[in-house]
Design a protein around this motif. Structure first.
Motif, mmCIF file in Angstrom:
data_model
loop_
_atom_site.group_PDB
_atom_site.id
_atom_site.type_symbol
_atom_site.label_atom_id
_atom_site.label_comp_id
_atom_site.label_asym_id
_atom_site.label_seq_id
_atom_site.Cartn_x
_atom_site.Cartn_y
_atom_site.Cartn_z
ATOM 1 N N GLY A 1 -5.133 -9.360 36.236
ATOM 2 C CA GLY A 1 -4.131 -9.604 35.213
ATOM 3 C C GLY A 1 -4.681 -10.382 34.037
ATOM 4 N N PRO A 2 -3.806 -10.797 33.125
ATOM 5 C CA PRO A 2 -4.235 -11.580 31.964
ATOM 6 C C PRO A 2 -5.028 -12.819 32.367
ATOM 7 C CG PRO A 2 -1.954 -10.901 31.716
ATOM 8 C CD PRO A 2 -2.356 -10.531 33.114
ATOM 9 N N GLY A 3 -6.103 -13.086 31.659
ATOM 10 C CA GLY A 3 -6.915 -14.259 31.958
ATOM 11 C C GLY A 3 -7.534 -14.222 33.333
ATOM 12 N N ASN A 4 -7.779 -13.017 33.872
ATOM 13 C CA ASN A 4 -8.354 -12.849 35.219
ATOM 14 C C ASN A 4 -7.478 -13.478 36.304
ATOM 15 O OD1 ASN A 4 -10.603 -11.472 34.208
ATOM 16 N ND2 ASN A 4 -11.707 -13.383 33.834
ATOM 17 N N GLN A 5 -6.177 -13.519 36.072
ATOM 18 C CA GLN A 5 -5.239 -14.050 37.058
ATOM 19 C C GLN A 5 -4.696 -12.926 37.938
ATOM 20 O OE1 GLN A 5 -2.430 -17.106 35.327
ATOM 21 N NE2 GLN A 5 -3.188 -16.261 33.407
ATOM 22 N N ASP A 6 -3.924 -13.301 38.945
ATOM 23 C CA ASP A 6 -3.275 -12.328 39.815
ATOM 24 C C ASP A 6 -1.871 -11.975 39.334
ATOM 25 O OD1 ASP A 6 -5.482 -12.438 41.404
ATOM 26 O OD2 ASP A 6 -4.571 -13.661 42.988
ATOM 27 N N THR A 7 -1.451 -12.555 38.216
ATOM 28 C CA THR A 7 -0.070 -12.405 37.756
ATOM 29 C C THR A 7 -0.007 -11.654 36.425
ATOM 30 O OG1 THR A 7 0.511 -14.504 38.811
ATOM 31 C CG2 THR A 7 2.070 -13.617 37.209
ATOM 32 N N ASN B 1 0.792 -14.212 24.849
ATOM 33 C CA ASN B 1 -0.638 -14.049 24.577
ATOM 34 C C ASN B 1 -1.448 -15.253 25.035
ATOM 35 O OD1 ASN B 1 0.887 -15.243 22.343
ATOM 36 N ND2 ASN B 1 -1.069 -15.351 21.263
ATOM 37 N N ARG B 2 -0.795 -16.406 25.198
ATOM 38 C CA ARG B 2 -1.522 -17.596 25.684
ATOM 39 C C ARG B 2 -1.967 -17.435 27.142
ATOM 40 N NH1 ARG B 2 2.743 -20.246 22.791
ATOM 41 N NH2 ARG B 2 3.823 -20.678 24.748
ATOM 42 N N MET B 3 -1.310 -16.520 27.868
ATOM 43 C CA MET B 3 -1.657 -16.327 29.275
ATOM 44 C C MET B 3 -3.023 -15.667 29.457
ATOM 45 S SD MET B 3 0.815 -17.729 30.770
ATOM 46 C CE MET B 3 2.517 -18.238 30.484
ATOM 47 N N GLN C 1 9.578 10.278 28.530
ATOM 48 C CA GLN C 1 9.074 11.609 28.208
ATOM 49 C C GLN C 1 8.410 11.658 26.832
ATOM 50 O OE1 GLN C 1 12.908 12.991 29.730
ATOM 51 N NE2 GLN C 1 11.895 14.908 30.252
ATOM 52 N N HIS C 2 8.772 10.732 25.947
ATOM 53 C CA HIS C 2 8.143 10.676 24.629
ATOM 54 C C HIS C 2 7.331 9.403 24.428
ATOM 55 C CE1 HIS C 2 10.113 14.169 22.636
ATOM 56 N NE2 HIS C 2 10.968 13.992 23.609
ATOM 57 N N TYR C 3 7.879 8.264 24.841
ATOM 58 C CA TYR C 3 7.193 6.993 24.638
ATOM 59 C C TYR C 3 7.143 6.211 25.952
ATOM 60 C CZ TYR C 3 8.226 7.902 19.690
ATOM 61 O OH TYR C 3 8.337 8.462 18.442
ATOM 62 N N ILE C 4 5.987 5.629 26.229
ATOM 63 C CA ILE C 4 5.818 4.789 27.412
ATOM 64 C C ILE C 4 5.939 3.330 26.985
ATOM 65 C CG2 ILE C 4 4.164 4.011 29.160
ATOM 66 C CD1 ILE C 4 3.097 6.862 29.256
ATOM 67 N N TYR C 5 6.732 2.572 27.734
ATOM 68 C CA TYR C 5 7.011 1.174 27.417
ATOM 69 C C TYR C 5 6.299 0.266 28.409
ATOM 70 C CZ TYR C 5 9.777 -3.137 26.897
ATOM 71 O OH TYR C 5 10.173 -4.436 26.717
ATOM 72 N N LEU C 6 5.802 -0.855 27.894
ATOM 73 C CA LEU C 6 5.099 -1.827 28.737
ATOM 74 C C LEU C 6 5.870 -3.140 28.762
ATOM 75 C CD1 LEU C 6 1.440 -1.195 27.534
ATOM 76 C CD2 LEU C 6 2.337 -0.751 29.820
ATOM 77 N N PRO C 7 6.680 -3.384 29.785
ATOM 78 C CA PRO C 7 7.433 -4.645 29.840
ATOM 79 C C PRO C 7 6.577 -5.835 30.245
ATOM 80 C CG PRO C 7 7.924 -3.311 31.763
ATOM 81 C CD PRO C 7 7.052 -2.472 30.881
ATOM 82 N N HIS C 8 5.358 -5.591 30.737
ATOM 83 C CA HIS C 8 4.441 -6.675 31.093
ATOM 84 C C HIS C 8 3.209 -6.606 30.200
ATOM 85 C CE1 HIS C 8 6.915 -6.236 34.753
ATOM 86 N NE2 HIS C 8 6.779 -7.541 34.827
ATOM 87 N N ALA C 9 2.654 -7.760 29.886
ATOM 88 C CA ALA C 9 1.581 -7.860 28.896
ATOM 89 C C ALA C 9 0.232 -7.452 29.472
ATOM 90 C CB ALA C 9 1.507 -9.283 28.353
#
Length: 364
Positions: free
Chosen positions: A229-235, A244-246, A183-191
């Motif tokens: 997804g990251p690096g134009n991947q499906d994951t 960040n290397r992904m 309700q106040h902050y949105i969390y991102l568990p995936h990059a």
């Protein structure tokens, strides 16, 4: 010695002198009011901006504290940051089937059970004073269990003489991980690092919630076909040290597509409720963003570079999908932040075997 003798001849002069010492005329008063109105028109916006700046700074500090909590957790969890909030049933539904299938849906928040109480004592740092959200009970705190706040205690429970000794020790609010929401902050568990990344990640979150999935929000990977997804991947990968290397697309030229931790958002101010197509901070429009490296930055809305999270498409997606009561409708009924149409019910009805209630006598 000479004395001034007041005679009838000098009485008019005295009366005239008294008449001249009266207050402002109507015209003078109107001039003064006009000047004050102009000054107020000039000063009030500046005061409102200063007040909002102070609130924004408070939220900024809260986010930094949350960043420290996340970092401490990751240091003891092999570099992996906390999972997203659960998409699971609360309460012992096997014994309390008559209460129905109660589901606490993932709401783009953090799983409070993994950080409380080991890494923080309460959830005050997950509250932003600039937020448009309000509690029904103005005297309550956010994300707390109200079961034993006096006005909510069942009179039958109070009247039972067997509870006279235990009740005084239970009175008051208690922080409850089941109550922690976005309700106040949105969390991102995936990059994520781009608007495209975040749009498709949120869309997958929403699909999983609607399907009643539970483990994906706790897992290390999410698969979304289409190369979004990251690096134009499906994951999509859980946020962890080195994630960040992904984002590197060509290992032979990593510098071209490398994404530093300073660009991977971890937490950000949520969007306003009730159809407002804006972030919570409106002077100027935008919100604070906590990045993976621990720094907090205020991002304007709309973001001219289309960096997440405050782009027009992302704000509209969250406004239309997150806050239409399809996500927060199942905040537990004992929580201070439950939705307005949720009737209060005590927590012990759902967790009767909790050691907290072992000396309490109640029926259900």
């Amino acid at each position: 010695m000479m004395h001034t003798i007041r005679t009838a001849a000098n009485q008019p002069k005295l009366a005239m002198r008294r008449h001249r010492t009266r207050g402002l005329t109507l015209i003078e008063l109107m001039v003064v009011i006009s000047i004050l109105s102009i000054l107020a028109a000039l000063l009030l916006p500046a005061l409102a901006r200063a007040r909002e700046m102070a609130r924004r700074t408070f939220c900024n500090n809260n986010m930094k504290q949350i960043g420290l909590v996340m970092r401490m957790y990751a240091d003891e969890a092999g570099g992996v940051y906390p999972a997203g909030s659960k998409n699971a049933h609360y309460g012992d539904i096997r014994q309390l089937a008559w209460l129905g299938r109660q589901l606490t849906r993932n709401n783009y928040g953090v799983d409070g059970s993994v950080i409380y109480p080991d890494y923080l004592e309460d959830f005050d740092i997950f509250v932003c004073p600039s937020s448009a959200k309000e509690l029904e009970d103005e005297l309550a705190d956010w994300y707390t269990d109200l079961t034993f706040v006096e006005q909510y205690v069942d009179p039958v429970l109070k009247a039972d003489p067997r509870n006279l000794e235990i009740l005084p020790s239970l009175y008051g609010e208690r922080p409850d991980p089941d109550c922690l929401t976005s309700q106040h902050y949105i969390y991102l568990p995936h990059a994520v690092a781009t608007e495209e990344n975040m749009l498709f990640l949120f869309d997958e979150y929403y699909r999983l919630m609607a399907a009643g999935e539970t483990q994906h929000f706790l897992g290390m990977k999410l698969t979304v076909p289409g190369g979004h997804g990251p690096g134009n991947q499906d994951t999509f990968f859980r946020i962890r040290d080195g994630v960040n290397r992904m984002f590197i697309e060509d290992i032979n030229r990593p510098g071209l597509t490398a994404v530093p931790e300073t660009r991977i958002p971890l937490l950000f101010d949520s969007m306003a409720l009730y159809g407002r197509h804006l972030p919570n901070h409106v002077v100027p429009p935008g919100g604070n963003v906590l990045f993976m490296d621990g720094h907090v930055e205020y991002k304007r809305f709309p973001d001219k570079k289309l960096d997440p999270p405050y782009t027009p498409d992302l704000v509209e997606w969250l406004r239309a999908n997150t806050y239409n009561n399809q996500v927060l409708q199942n905040v537990p009924p004992w929580c201070s932040n439950r939705m307005p149409d949720t009737e209060f019910a005590p927590r012990y009805l759902f967790y009767p075997k909790d050691p907290l209630y072992k000396d309490l006598f109640f029926t259900y």
